[in-house]
Design a protein around this motif. Structure first.
Motif, PDB file in Angstrom:
ATOM      1  N   PRO A 256     -19.947  26.075  65.901  1.00  0.00           N
ATOM      2  CA  PRO A 256     -20.104  26.796  64.639  1.00  0.00           C
ATOM      3  C   PRO A 256     -20.370  28.293  64.838  1.00  0.00           C
ATOM      4  CG  PRO A 256     -21.288  24.730  64.536  1.00  0.00           C
ATOM      5  CD  PRO A 256     -20.818  24.892  65.962  1.00  0.00           C
ATOM      6  N   SER A 257     -20.889  28.678  65.998  1.00  0.00           N
ATOM      7  CA  SER A 257     -21.143  30.094  66.311  1.00  0.00           C
ATOM      8  C   SER A 257     -19.879  30.827  66.734  1.00  0.00           C
ATOM      9  CB  SER A 257     -22.161  30.190  67.439  1.00  0.00           C
ATOM     10  OG  SER A 257     -21.606  29.657  68.639  1.00  0.00           O
ATOM     11  N   GLY A 258     -18.783  30.085  66.956  1.00  0.00           N
ATOM     12  CA  GLY A 258     -17.528  30.686  67.398  1.00  0.00           C
ATOM     13  C   GLY A 258     -17.309  30.623  68.894  1.00  0.00           C
ATOM     14  N   ALA A 259     -18.261  30.126  69.649  1.00  0.00           N
ATOM     15  CA  ALA A 259     -18.074  29.991  71.095  1.00  0.00           C
ATOM     16  C   ALA A 259     -17.008  28.936  71.378  1.00  0.00           C
ATOM     17  CB  ALA A 259     -19.384  29.607  71.772  1.00  0.00           C
ATOM     18  N   ILE A 260     -16.072  29.274  72.261  1.00  0.00           N
ATOM     19  CA  ILE A 260     -15.000  28.345  72.613  1.00  0.00           C
ATOM     20  C   ILE A 260     -15.542  27.320  73.597  1.00  0.00           C
ATOM     21  CG2 ILE A 260     -12.732  28.124  73.697  1.00  0.00           C
ATOM     22  CD1 ILE A 260     -12.169  31.028  72.807  1.00  0.00           C
ATOM     23  N   VAL A 261     -15.276  26.035  73.322  1.00  0.00           N
ATOM     24  CA  VAL A 261     -15.679  24.972  74.243  1.00  0.00           C
ATOM     25  C   VAL A 261     -14.479  24.261  74.851  1.00  0.00           C
ATOM     26  CG1 VAL A 261     -17.937  24.608  73.174  1.00  0.00           C
ATOM     27  CG2 VAL A 261     -15.986  23.228  72.434  1.00  0.00           C
ATOM     28  N   ALA A 262     -13.301  24.395  74.230  1.00  0.00           N
ATOM     29  CA  ALA A 262     -12.098  23.756  74.779  1.00  0.00           C
ATOM     30  C   ALA A 262     -10.849  24.437  74.244  1.00  0.00           C
ATOM     31  CB  ALA A 262     -12.072  22.268  74.428  1.00  0.00           C
ATOM     32  N   VAL A 263      -9.842  24.463  75.097  1.00  0.00           N
ATOM     33  CA  VAL A 263      -8.506  24.930  74.719  1.00  0.00           C
ATOM     34  C   VAL A 263      -7.539  23.879  75.234  1.00  0.00           C
ATOM     35  CG1 VAL A 263      -6.726  26.690  75.092  1.00  0.00           C
ATOM     36  CG2 VAL A 263      -9.108  27.379  74.784  1.00  0.00           C
ATOM     37  N   ALA A 264      -6.583  23.483  74.410  1.00  0.00           N
ATOM     38  CA  ALA A 264      -5.594  22.480  74.795  1.00  0.00           C
ATOM     39  C   ALA A 264      -4.190  23.049  74.628  1.00  0.00           C
ATOM     40  CB  ALA A 264      -5.749  21.230  73.927  1.00  0.00           C
TER      41      ALA A 264
ATOM     42  N   PHE B 141      -8.590  22.611  78.873  1.00  0.00           N
ATOM     43  CA  PHE B 141      -9.527  23.486  79.561  1.00  0.00           C
ATOM     44  C   PHE B 141     -10.845  23.347  78.824  1.00  0.00           C
ATOM     45  CE2 PHE B 141      -5.303  25.111  80.209  1.00  0.00           C
ATOM     46  CZ  PHE B 141      -5.280  25.392  81.561  1.00  0.00           C
ATOM     47  N   VAL B 142     -11.874  22.879  79.508  1.00  0.00           N
ATOM     48  CA  VAL B 142     -13.122  22.552  78.820  1.00  0.00           C
ATOM     49  C   VAL B 142     -14.331  23.192  79.490  1.00  0.00           C
ATOM     50  CG1 VAL B 142     -12.244  20.364  77.903  1.00  0.00           C
ATOM     51  CG2 VAL B 142     -13.417  20.382  80.082  1.00  0.00           C
TER      52      VAL B 142
ATOM     53  N   THR C  37       7.202  11.327  75.211  1.00  0.00           N
ATOM     54  CA  THR C  37       6.026  10.561  75.619  1.00  0.00           C
ATOM     55  C   THR C  37       4.978  11.512  76.195  1.00  0.00           C
ATOM     56  OG1 THR C  37       6.902  10.164  77.850  1.00  0.00           O
ATOM     57  CG2 THR C  37       7.389   8.499  76.182  1.00  0.00           C
ATOM     58  N   LEU C  38       3.740  11.149  76.022  1.00  0.00           N
ATOM     59  CA  LEU C  38       2.650  11.890  76.650  1.00  0.00           C
ATOM     60  C   LEU C  38       2.425  11.229  78.004  1.00  0.00           C
ATOM     61  CD1 LEU C  38       0.528  14.098  76.474  1.00  0.00           C
ATOM     62  CD2 LEU C  38      -1.026  12.423  75.463  1.00  0.00           C
ATOM     63  N   ASP C  39       2.911  11.891  79.046  1.00  0.00           N
ATOM     64  CA  ASP C  39       2.853  11.333  80.394  1.00  0.00           C
ATOM     65  C   ASP C  39       1.514  11.531  81.082  1.00  0.00           C
ATOM     66  OD1 ASP C  39       5.495  10.627  80.018  1.00  0.00           O
ATOM     67  OD2 ASP C  39       6.305  12.194  81.318  1.00  0.00           O
ATOM     68  N   ALA C  40       0.818  12.619  80.737  1.00  0.00           N
ATOM     69  CA  ALA C  40      -0.421  12.909  81.466  1.00  0.00           C
ATOM     70  C   ALA C  40      -1.364  13.738  80.611  1.00  0.00           C
ATOM     71  CB  ALA C  40      -0.106  13.658  82.760  1.00  0.00           C
ATOM     72  N   VAL C  41      -2.642  13.559  80.857  1.00  0.00           N
ATOM     73  CA  VAL C  41      -3.687  14.406  80.291  1.00  0.00           C
ATOM     74  C   VAL C  41      -4.463  14.963  81.473  1.00  0.00           C
ATOM     75  CG1 VAL C  41      -5.740  14.533  78.832  1.00  0.00           C
ATOM     76  CG2 VAL C  41      -3.848  13.037  78.185  1.00  0.00           C
ATOM     77  N   GLU C  42      -4.463  16.303  81.589  1.00  0.00           N
ATOM     78  CA  GLU C  42      -5.168  16.984  82.665  1.00  0.00           C
ATOM     79  C   GLU C  42      -6.411  17.643  82.071  1.00  0.00           C
ATOM     80  OE1 GLU C  42      -1.162  18.491  84.994  1.00  0.00           O
ATOM     81  OE2 GLU C  42      -2.145  19.860  83.595  1.00  0.00           O
ATOM     82  N   VAL C  43      -7.558  17.458  82.697  1.00  0.00           N
ATOM     83  CA  VAL C  43      -8.788  18.096  82.248  1.00  0.00           C
ATOM     84  C   VAL C  43      -9.205  19.088  83.335  1.00  0.00           C
ATOM     85  CG1 VAL C  43     -11.184  17.769  81.544  1.00  0.00           C
ATOM     86  CG2 VAL C  43      -9.457  16.048  80.939  1.00  0.00           C
ATOM     87  N   VAL C  44      -9.260  20.366  82.926  1.00  0.00           N
ATOM     88  CA  VAL C  44      -9.583  21.440  83.854  1.00  0.00           C
ATOM     89  C   VAL C  44     -10.929  22.040  83.442  1.00  0.00           C
ATOM     90  CG1 VAL C  44      -8.830  23.667  84.790  1.00  0.00           C
ATOM     91  CG2 VAL C  44      -7.116  21.942  84.112  1.00  0.00           C
ATOM     92  N   PRO C  45     -11.967  21.906  84.272  1.00  0.00           N
ATOM     93  CA  PRO C  45     -13.252  22.542  83.939  1.00  0.00           C
ATOM     94  C   PRO C  45     -13.114  24.064  83.998  1.00  0.00           C
ATOM     95  CG  PRO C  45     -13.489  20.918  85.719  1.00  0.00           C
ATOM     96  CD  PRO C  45     -12.034  21.121  85.503  1.00  0.00           C
ATOM     97  N   VAL C  46     -13.752  24.726  83.044  1.00  0.00           N
ATOM     98  CA  VAL C  46     -13.709  26.193  82.982  1.00  0.00           C
ATOM     99  C   VAL C  46     -15.095  26.721  83.291  1.00  0.00           C
ATOM    100  CG1 VAL C  46     -13.309  28.147  81.463  1.00  0.00           C
ATOM    101  CG2 VAL C  46     -11.849  26.143  81.307  1.00  0.00           C
TER     102      VAL C  46
END
Length: 178
Positions: free
Chosen positions: A105-113, A137-138, A169-178
């Motif tokens: 709610p403060s506008g800080a980004i926590v994830a980008v997809a 990116f999380v 098809t959605l072949d993969a979901v990659e999670v990248v820590p930021v």
């Protein structure tokens, strides 16, 4: 006289008293386009993603620029994930490529997809359009945010089918820590 002055001052205020869309007030943004075009958005995305480069939409290109591209086309109405705001859109003139940004709610980004195909990869294959990957990116995003973005990516891949072409098809979901 005092009443006239008060009426004049009231007339100088914005029409309905609404707060304009700003990154630090995501609740005031009616859609993703108003958020993306607000002051400070590009800088915030760049700061969040850093100097990463990838082959999502373009070969060896800035991830921040690619994220802005997928968030800058036809917008969706923001949705809530608990306390967070999720803004989504697709790339202008290439709506099979989509993006999401999740804010506090403060506008800080926590994830980008970024939902992208294999078409920007070296030797992508003739059916590259039919193979989507969701790259997340999380930072400080809980499991609810990741689950929500995964579900959103699955839904978007399913509806991203192009008539007469192989189903996407959605072949993969990659999670990248930021």
């Amino acid at each position: 006289m005092r009443g006239l002055l008060i009426a004049l001052l009231a007339g100088l205020q914005s029409g309905d008293g609404a707060v304009p869309c700003r990154l630090d007030v995501p609740a005031a943004c009616r859609d993703t386009n108003t958020l993306v075009s607000s002051d400070g958005f590009d800088a915030a995305i760049s700061a969040f993603l850093g100097d990463r480069r990838a082959d999502f939409l373009y070969k060896d290109h800035s991830v921040a620029e690619q994220a802005t591209d997928v968030l800058g086309g036809p917008p969706d109405v923001p949705t809530r994930i608990g306390p967070y705001w999720r803004f989504t859109a697709c790339r202008a003139h290439s709506c099979g490529e989509k993006g999401a940004v999740v804010l506090l709610p403060s506008g800080a980004i926590v994830a980008v997809a970024i939902l992208h195909s294999r078409c920007a990869l070296p030797q992508p294959g003739a059916d590259c359009f039919a193979h989507d990957t969701l790259t997340l990116f999380v930072r400080a995003a809980g499991p609810d945010v990741i689950r929500n973005l995964r579900s959103w990516g699955e839904d978007q891949a399913r509806v991203g089918r192009v008539a007469g072409l192989r189903a996407t098809t959605l072949d993969a979901v990659e999670v990248v820590p930021v």
